[in-house]
Design an enzyme around this catalytic site. Structure first.
Site, PDB file in Angstrom:
ATOM      1  N   GLY A   1     -19.338 -55.785  39.092  1.00 47.63           N
ATOM      2  CA  GLY A   1     -20.596 -55.152  38.710  1.00 47.63           C
ATOM      3  C   GLY A   1     -20.433 -53.717  38.251  1.00 47.63           C
ATOM      4  O   GLY A   1     -19.749 -52.931  38.888  1.00 47.63           O
ATOM      5  N   SER A   2     -21.035 -53.348  37.151  1.00 53.44           N
ATOM      6  CA  SER A   2     -20.844 -52.029  36.576  1.00 53.44           C
ATOM      7  C   SER A   2     -21.916 -51.754  35.529  1.00 53.44           C
ATOM      8  O   SER A   2     -22.876 -52.501  35.400  1.00 53.44           O
ATOM      9  CB  SER A   2     -19.441 -51.929  35.970  1.00 53.44           C
ATOM     10  OG  SER A   2     -19.166 -53.092  35.208  1.00 53.44           O
ATOM     11  N   ARG A   3     -21.714 -50.687  34.741  1.00 52.53           N
ATOM     12  CA  ARG A   3     -22.764 -50.277  33.816  1.00 52.53           C
ATOM     13  C   ARG A   3     -22.161 -49.483  32.658  1.00 52.53           C
ATOM     14  O   ARG A   3     -21.123 -48.849  32.791  1.00 52.53           O
ATOM     15  CB  ARG A   3     -23.769 -49.459  34.604  1.00 52.53           C
ATOM     16  CG  ARG A   3     -24.622 -48.474  33.870  1.00 52.53           C
ATOM     17  CD  ARG A   3     -25.570 -47.813  34.853  1.00 52.53           C
ATOM     18  NE  ARG A   3     -26.127 -46.598  34.334  1.00 52.53           N
ATOM     19  CZ  ARG A   3     -27.028 -45.860  34.955  1.00 52.53           C
ATOM     20  NH1 ARG A   3     -27.456 -46.223  36.150  1.00 52.53           N
ATOM     21  NH2 ARG A   3     -27.494 -44.765  34.404  1.00 52.53           N
TER      22      ARG A   3
END
Length: 230
Positions: free
Chosen positions: A190-192
Site C-alpha cells: 500500500g502506498s501513494r
C-alpha cells in the site's frame, strides 16, 4: 482486457513465497500425514498466498497515447486528494495536488505522467504513516521527481511509502529524457503517488474515482503555462 506479465521487482518475492509454501506443505505432510483437514486448510491458504503475491506483482502491457498537453495518471488506485496547495520543496509556489492511493491489490508500477527531461530528483528517508495520512506527503519515506516538458512546463510527482510499503524503487535520475507512460518506479504494497500540477490545469478526475496508471487522463495542462522554478 490488458495482457499481463510478472514485474521484475516480484521475482525474488515470488521465489521466496514458493519456497515457503513448499517447506510448509512438506512439514505438514511429514508430521501430520493423517490430518486431512489441516492439510487441506494449509493447501488452500498456500494457494491464496501465491495468488495474492502473483497479482500484486502483475505488470500489464499498455499502449500509451502520448500527448504533450495532457498528464496521465502515474499509478493504479483511487483518487484521494484534489486540492490547491503550496509545493515547498522545489517549485515553491501554488499548485493543484492530485493524489492517488494504491491499495495492496492494485498494480504498483509507477509511470511517467508526462514526457520530458528530469530536472530534479531526490530520495527522502522517513516515516511509514498510513498513505492517506495528510502528513505522509512530507514525513514518509518518498522520492520527488520533477519532469519538464518541451514547453518548459514542470510537473512534480512523488512516490510515497505507506504503512506496509517498505521499499520504494526508482529508475530515473536527473538529466534523463523520459517518455509519457513508461515506468519510472515501483512501490511494494500500500502506498501513494502525489502529482503537483500548474494552476489553471483542467482536472479530469474526481475524488474517489478509480484510475489506471498510464491510461487515465489525470489533467490537461493550461495553454502556455507560466511556472516558477526554484
Amino acid at each position: 482486457m490488458r495482457k499481463m506479465t510478472i514485474h521484475k521487482e516480484g521475482y525474488t518475492s515470488i521465489a521466496l513465497c514458493i519456497l515457503f509454501i513448499l517447506v510448509l506443505n512438506s512439514v505438514i505432510q511429514f508430521y501430520f500425514p493423517q490430518a486431512y483437514i489441516i492439510k487441506w486448510l494449509v493447501y488452500i491458504l498456500s494457494l491464496v498466498l501465491l495468488v495474492t503475491i502473483l497479482q500484486f506483482f502483475r505488470s500489464p502491457f499498455l499502449e500509451v497515447k502520448k500527448d504533450e498537453t495532457q498528464v496521465l495518471c502515474p499509478a493504479d488506485g483511487k483518487v484521494v486528494v484534489i486540492e490547491e496547495t503550496v509545493e515547498t520543496e522545489f517549485l515553491k509556489d501554488k499548485r493543484i495536488q492530485v493524489s492517488v492511493f494504491m491499495s495492496p491489490i492494485n498494480v504498483h508500477i509507477n509511470r511517467n505522467p508526462i514526457s520530458g527531461v528530469i530536472k530534479y530528483f531526490k530520495y527522502h528517508p522517513g516515516k511509514y504513516l498510513v498513505a492517506w495520512h495528510p502528513k505522509s506527503s512530507t514525513l514518509n519515506e518518498r522520492t520527488t521527481v520533477v519532469t519538464e516538458n518541451s514547453d518548459g512546463v514542470p510537473v512534480l510527482f512523488r512516490q510515497i511509502a505507506g504503512a506496509l510499503a517498505r521499499r520504494i524503487v526508482w529508475y530515473v535520475k536527473e538529466g534523463d529524457v523520459v517518455e509519457q507512460g513508461t515506468e519510472f518506479g515501483f512501490i511494494k504494497f500500500g502506498s501513494r503517488v502525489d502529482v503537483f500540477l500548474p494552476l489553471g490545469s483542467t482536472i479530469n478526475v474526481e475524488l474517489g474515482e478509480v484510475v489506471k496508471g498510464g491510461v487515465t487522463l489525470l489533467a490537461k495542462l493550461p495553454a502556455k503555462a507560466k511556472t516558477k522554478k526554484a
